[in-house]
Enzyme design. Structure first.
Site, PDB file in Angstrom:
ATOM      1  N   ASP A 182      33.161 -39.998 -16.074  1.00  0.00           N
ATOM      2  CA  ASP A 182      33.233 -39.086 -14.932  1.00  0.00           C
ATOM      3  C   ASP A 182      33.367 -39.923 -13.664  1.00  0.00           C
ATOM      4  OD1 ASP A 182      32.920 -36.734 -16.430  1.00  0.00           O
ATOM      5  OD2 ASP A 182      30.738 -36.818 -16.300  1.00  0.00           O
ATOM      6  N   ASP A 193      37.340 -31.922 -16.867  1.00  0.00           N
ATOM      7  CA  ASP A 193      36.455 -30.863 -16.366  1.00  0.00           C
ATOM      8  C   ASP A 193      37.214 -29.938 -15.417  1.00  0.00           C
ATOM      9  OD1 ASP A 193      34.354 -32.100 -17.757  1.00  0.00           O
ATOM     10  OD2 ASP A 193      33.746 -33.263 -16.005  1.00  0.00           O
TER      11      ASP A 193
END
EC number: 3.4.23.36
Length: 167
Positions: free
Chosen positions: A122, A141
């Site tokens: 991330d 995401d």
């Protein structure tokens, strides 16, 4: 364009953009926020973290067996069903089809990370000064979120269209 080919290309595009962005982050940044990059002051930053859990790290403290079941096996089965559903359901409107492809592509990209790396990379962080703040997230995401928003609007739009037709 052939419908099945369109589905495959759109899912592959989502996976590719996510994986390319993660390779760039892994090869150019310093892990853990010490090498954070302010893209737009403190409002939009790149901060590289590795996430063993799901959304916002949820489940990262689960025992390995539960993590395997809930973050790898179950999502893989759900994604396989979503792909089966969108290929077999010819009545889906174009927006719903695109939405499901975004959801599947993003989901597959994160499952791929869990299989290959044991965790998900991330790196995006948004903080609009107390008005809006995110956790650290990635392109996959975003694909899933955008797909869900499109699906929501598509459902609302289609139900309003059906109401107008029946009145």
């Amino acid at each position: 364009m052939n419908r099945t080919l369109f589905i495959i290309i759109l899912i592959a595009f989502n996976i590719a953009i996510d994986q390319i962005s993660k390779v760039i982050v892994r090869t150019t940044m310093i892990k853990g926020g010490r090498g954070q990059i302010n893209v737009i002051q403190d409002y939009f930053q790149l901060i590289w973290v590795e996430n063993k859990g799901a959304f916002l790290g949820m489940g990262s403290d689960m025992n390995p067996t539960l993590r395997l079941i809930f973050l790898l096996i179950l999502p893989t089965l759900v994604l396989a069903y979503v792909i089966y559903y969108i290929i077999k359901t010819k009545e889906l409107d174009r927006m719903s089809l695109i939405a499901f492809c975004c959801i599947a592509g993003g989901g597959i990209a994160n499952v791929f990370d869990r299989i290959v790396f044991g965790q998900v990379t991330d790196f995006f962080y948004i903080n609009l000064g107390g008005v809006f703040k995110t956790g650290i997230f990635n392109v996959a995401d975003m694909s899933v979120t955008i797909g869900m928003v499109i699906l929501l609007f598509s459902g609302i739009f289609n139900s309003k269209k059906k109401e107008n037709v029946s009145v």
